[in-house]
Structures are given as C-alpha cells and as structure tokens.
Design an enzyme around this catalytic site. Structure first.
Site, PDB file in Angstrom:
ATOM      1  N   SER A 121       0.853  -1.188   0.000  1.00  0.00           N
ATOM      2  CA  SER A 121       0.000   0.000   0.000  1.00  0.00           C
ATOM      3  C   SER A 121       0.885   1.232   0.000  1.00  0.00           C
ATOM      4  O   SER A 121       1.732   1.394   0.877  1.00  0.00           O
ATOM      5  CB  SER A 121      -0.902   0.002   1.244  1.00  0.00           C
ATOM      6  OG  SER A 121      -1.775  -1.110   1.223  1.00  0.00           O
ATOM      7  N   GLY A 146      -0.333   4.570  -0.191  1.00  0.00           N
ATOM      8  CA  GLY A 146      -1.097   5.775   0.088  1.00  0.00           C
ATOM      9  C   GLY A 146      -1.637   6.396  -1.190  1.00  0.00           C
ATOM     10  O   GLY A 146      -2.238   5.717  -2.032  1.00  0.00           O
ATOM     11  N   ALA A 147      -1.389   7.688  -1.360  1.00  0.00           N
ATOM     12  CA  ALA A 147      -1.886   8.404  -2.535  1.00  0.00           C
ATOM     13  C   ALA A 147      -1.257   7.910  -3.828  1.00  0.00           C
ATOM     14  O   ALA A 147      -1.762   8.192  -4.918  1.00  0.00           O
ATOM     15  CB  ALA A 147      -1.635   9.897  -2.368  1.00  0.00           C
ATOM     16  N   GLY A 168      -1.044   4.797  -4.749  1.00  0.00           N
ATOM     17  CA  GLY A 168      -1.681   3.580  -5.213  1.00  0.00           C
ATOM     18  C   GLY A 168      -1.185   2.330  -4.515  1.00  0.00           C
ATOM     19  O   GLY A 168      -0.781   2.363  -3.352  1.00  0.00           O
ATOM     20  N   GLY A 204      -6.679   0.666   4.712  1.00  0.00           N
ATOM     21  CA  GLY A 204      -5.807  -0.425   4.304  1.00  0.00           C
ATOM     22  C   GLY A 204      -6.422  -1.787   4.584  1.00  0.00           C
ATOM     23  O   GLY A 204      -6.210  -2.744   3.830  1.00  0.00           O
ATOM     24  N   ASP A 205      -7.181  -1.882   5.659  1.00  0.00           N
ATOM     25  CA  ASP A 205      -7.848  -3.140   6.000  1.00  0.00           C
ATOM     26  C   ASP A 205      -8.971  -3.441   5.011  1.00  0.00           C
ATOM     27  O   ASP A 205      -9.166  -4.590   4.602  1.00  0.00           O
ATOM     28  CB  ASP A 205      -8.397  -3.073   7.422  1.00  0.00           C
ATOM     29  CG  ASP A 205      -7.345  -2.628   8.416  1.00  0.00           C
ATOM     30  OD1 ASP A 205      -6.177  -3.029   8.258  1.00  0.00           O
ATOM     31  OD2 ASP A 205      -7.683  -1.867   9.347  1.00  0.00           O
TER      32      ASP A 205
END
Length: 326
Positions: free
Chosen positions: A220, A222-223, A225, A251-252
């Site tokens: 992951s 974040g912004a 992708g 994220g989960d």
C-alpha cells in the site's frame, strides 16, 4: 469463508472536530464507536460485501463485550478467546481536511495459556477457511515469532495466509511462507533497512521479501496507489478517491477487497484499490459496501513506471513508524 485473527483488538472511538487545538476544549461535530483492530476491520469489510467471515480475537472486560456485540450486529461471526485483561480502547480525532490524530492504547498482556488457546482456536477453525488474514500488532505477552507459529499451524490445516503486520513480527514470520503480506511503504522500508524513494525501489524491496519467504507482496503506497508483486508478475494500480474523510481502516478494507476477489492477480488488485478508495470517503472506520465502490475510478497496469517517485518517500524515523504501527 475468510477467517481473521486480531491478537490485539480494540474499541475505537472517533470524534470529528473542526480543528485540533492543544490545551482547548474541543467540541465534536460527530462521533462513532466501532470494533477495531486490523483483522476486525477486514472481517467488517468482508461482511459488508456479503461474504461469510469469522473473527477470532481475544476479548476481555466491558470493551470486549461491546466489540463482540457490534461485530455480530454487522454480520460477523465472532469466536472469542476469553482473557483476564481488559481489551483496549483507542481514540481518533478527525479534522475536516482528512488529518487524523490517533491515540492507541497498549492493550492487555496475554498469559502463556491465553496465547496457546488463541493459537489452538485458530487451528480449530482453519479447515473451513479459504483465507486466513492475520493482522495487526502483537499484544504484550506474545513474542515476535507468534505469527510464524500461527502461519505454520494454518498451513498444516490447508488454509492460505494473508499477513498484515510489521517489524520483527513480519520478519520472523517470513520463513513460515505466508501466501501474501501487505506492508505499507514505511513498513516495507523498515523490513529491508533502507529508504524507498521510487516505485522501482518498492519493487526491489518486495522481491527481497519474496526471496525470504513471502508468496506475494501487496504494498500500500497511500496516494501513490498499490503494487502487487507475485509469481505471475508485477502489477501497479491507482484509484481516484475524491475527498478524504477518514483513512482509518482503509488499508484493511483494501486487504478485504483483495481477498474477496481471490487474493491474486490484477483483478484482485483492482478490487483492493476500489475498496480502499471507498473507505477513505466514509466517516471513522466505517467499511464500504458494494454500493460505495467505484470500479471505473481504478486503473491497473503491468507496465510499472519504475522511475515514479513516491509522493511521501518512506524514510521517516523509526520512532514515527513505531507510533503508527499499532
């Protein structure tokens, strides 16, 4: 059926505030109470998608009772392991621009008997699971090798394992060969011991963790992708999220979307991106339903732009990583 394991669950209280002013009386404009913990959130997102899920978690005291009640009301089957300590309560303060301030309690200390009972409970229910998602920090009383033991036991029962943890617990579990791990950029940088500044750096780090035992790496960013590195290839995807209301549990929700869609390949990555983007548009740690998803906003490609710089290079201090981990 997707089974989740959350060794250190929580009762999460989220307050929406106009601004965060130290030393002042803050008046919330909204509030909510949710069952918390990374694996708990995965189960909530899976249930919201209409897929069967069971959450295995140690629970104690009044917060533990409330967590079980809230999860049951959301369609999650709860298998509780009773503990003598009290389940922790966490507080989040959400500002209108999406800034989130979290206070995570340490949680109870599990006894050796409670630790063994938790492992045995997961092993008992592993046979009915297509995937087991083992998620979050370890409570006091559990050694870093605890996840490795759990992965080995679950594999013996024939289940596939998705692991979302960090630090020593992640590195200790890799020799047990979890089928997929889900670090964020900072956790990935910590695992390989160097900063990650570009997407190419992320790919190299993911390949190193695969060489240590991970079947696949779902990173992951974040912004920026998400990146999926697995045996079939490397895939990169982004999603237009729109206005961010809260990133708690995003994220989960993403991991839930990945597992719901099979846990491998570009279609699963696209599902992960759609679920994560939908989650940040919701208040607190609310999990998205199929009606919240916007698959048309998702782009997945195998043509990975390796030179793409990360908007927030993963090179924060260990102290900051530790503060965000739980």
């Amino acid at each position: 059926m997707i089974l989740t394991v959350t060794p250190n669950p929580s009762l999460d209280r989220t307050y929406e505030v106009p601004s965060l002013d130290r030393g002042e009386v803050l008046r919330a404009t909204g509030d909510r109470v949710d069952p918390g913990g990374k694996g708990v959130n995965v189960s909530r997102a899976v249930a919201a998608a209409g897929v069967r899920t069971t959450a295995v978690l140690p629970l104690g005291g009044a917060p533990g009772i409330l967590i079980a009640e809230l999860l049951t009301a959301q369609g999650v089957d709860v298998t509780a392991v009773s503990i003598s300590g009290q389940t922790r309560s966490n507080i989040s303060l959400a500002e209108p621009d999406g800034t989130l301030t979290k206070i995570n309690a340490p949680g109870p200390e599990l006894t050796p008997e409670e630790s063994l009972l938790l492992l045995d409970t997961v092993r008992t229910h592993s046979g009915a699971a297509d995937w087991i998602a083992c998620c979050g920090s370890l409570p006091r009383g559990l050694p870093p090798e605890w996840y490795a033991d759990l992965v080995a036991r679950a594999h013996d029962a024939g289940a596939r394992i998705a692991l979302d943890t960090s630090g020593p617990a992640l590195l200790s579990a890799l020799p047990a060969r979890p089928d997929v791990i889900k670090p964020n950029a900072e956790e990935l940088a910590e695992a390989v011991g160097r900063p990650l500044a570009t997407l190419g750096d992320v790919v190299k780090a993911a390949e190193e963790l695969r060489a240590l035992g991970a079947g696949a790496v779902l990173a992951s960013l974040g912004a920026d992708g998400q990146l999926l590195v697995e045996e079939s290839g490397t895939y990169y995807g982004t999603a237009e999220a729109g206005a961010v209301r809260s990133n708690v549990g995003a994220g989960d929700a993403s991991l839930a979307g990945f597992l719901i869609a099979g846990g491998a390949g570009p279609a699963a990555l696209a599902s992960a991106l759609a679920h994560g983007a939908a989650a940040v548009r919701l208040p607190g740690s609310a999990m998205p339903t199929p009606a919240d998803l916007n698959p048309s906003a998702v782009t997945v490609t195998q043509d990975v732009p390796l030179d793409l710089p990360l908007s927030e290079p993963a090179q924060r201090s260990n102290r900051q990583r530790q503060a965000r981990r739980a």
